[in-house]
Scaffold this motif. Sequence first.
Motif: not given
Ligand code: ADP
Length: 330
Positions: A33, A92, A126-128
């Motif tokens: 989410d 993260l 988090g974000d990647t």
């Molecule tokens: P949005 O575009 O809505 O910000 P993202 O595509 O960045 O969503 O992330 C999708 C989901 O994966 C989110 O729930 C986010 O918290 C999780 N997420 C992304 N990268 C990580 C990470 N490095 N560690 C943990 N959760 C992550």
Amino acid sequence: MKRRAQRRGEFDLIAKYFAPLARGETGALGLTDDAAYLSPAAGRDVVVTTDAIVEGVHFLPGDPPAAIAQKALRVNISDLAAKGAKPRAYMLTAILPSMIDDDWLAAFASGLKQDQKRFGLTLIGGDTVSTRGPLTLSITAIGEVACGRMVKRSGAQVGDDVWVSGSIGDAGLGLIQSTPQKLSLPTVHTSYLISRYQVPQPRLTLGLALVGLAHACIDVSDGLVADLGHICTASGVSILVNGADIPLSRAAAAALAAGEISLESLLTSGDDYELAFTAPASARTRLTGIAATLKIKIARIGRAGGGEGVSVLDDDSKPLHFDRRGFTHF
Ligand code: ADP
Ligand code: MG
């Protein structure tokens, strides 16, 4: 050539390596989410902290991925420990160069998994993103403490004892031993020191036990002198430290005795992740009892007084001189 993880896209990467780490916290929603939610237990405050680590600044290119993962998490757990907060969850942000591959990510995730179990917290989001710059990991850790009981930097009182856990200066030596400029020390000392640099041991059980007992606490991340200085500034006290009472590991003591390093350097190098705290003299017996039960060494190294700033006395009661008080980024 190894398949590069990012080629499969960020969502596959999250599903494969990070979603399994989110099991156990309902509000993490399996990392599917936009956000996660958490309800603190009744009567508890939420404690939040964040710290980033950057390749070439906080760890070295080529350090083992599991060790990098654990350092990223543990520097945050150390902050929670210093505040007496029980870890619960973390977020993260992974900023990854393109050479990161599946093997690296698998080892990285397994390092996180081990530490989640060890310290009792769960990944909730988090974000990647990718970068042409250095590998960077930012973690936000969330913990809980009884309402109003977070141990602050600002509570030190004139007359308090000043204590520190573990041993000081090892990680700074470990960094030196990881470079070509390394000091000539026995191999057994060098490997101990490098492990202290690569994978800190946050003093979580001690930090939790200090709630209601310590007046002020900080984790030693920039260097003992600098971090005690933060307590002084926040609390409006001075701190006088007896150099001879500062706990050193056998490795650091050997380096000092051999003239390979100065006490000043040991006291101003970063990354120890020990706890420095102040407490009234009436807490001495309880503190030594707690330390014995937890099998964590603590040493009484000085006293808080009026005035301001940190002074460290050498064996002849002369103040040591510090060119710098600790690590700073700018
Ligand atoms: P949005 O575009 O809505 O910000 P993202 O595509 O960045 O969503 O992330 C999708 C989901 O994966 C989110 O729930 C986010 O918290 C999780 N997420 C992304 N990268 C990580 C990470 N490095 N560690 C943990 N959760 C992550
Ligand atoms: Mg996002």
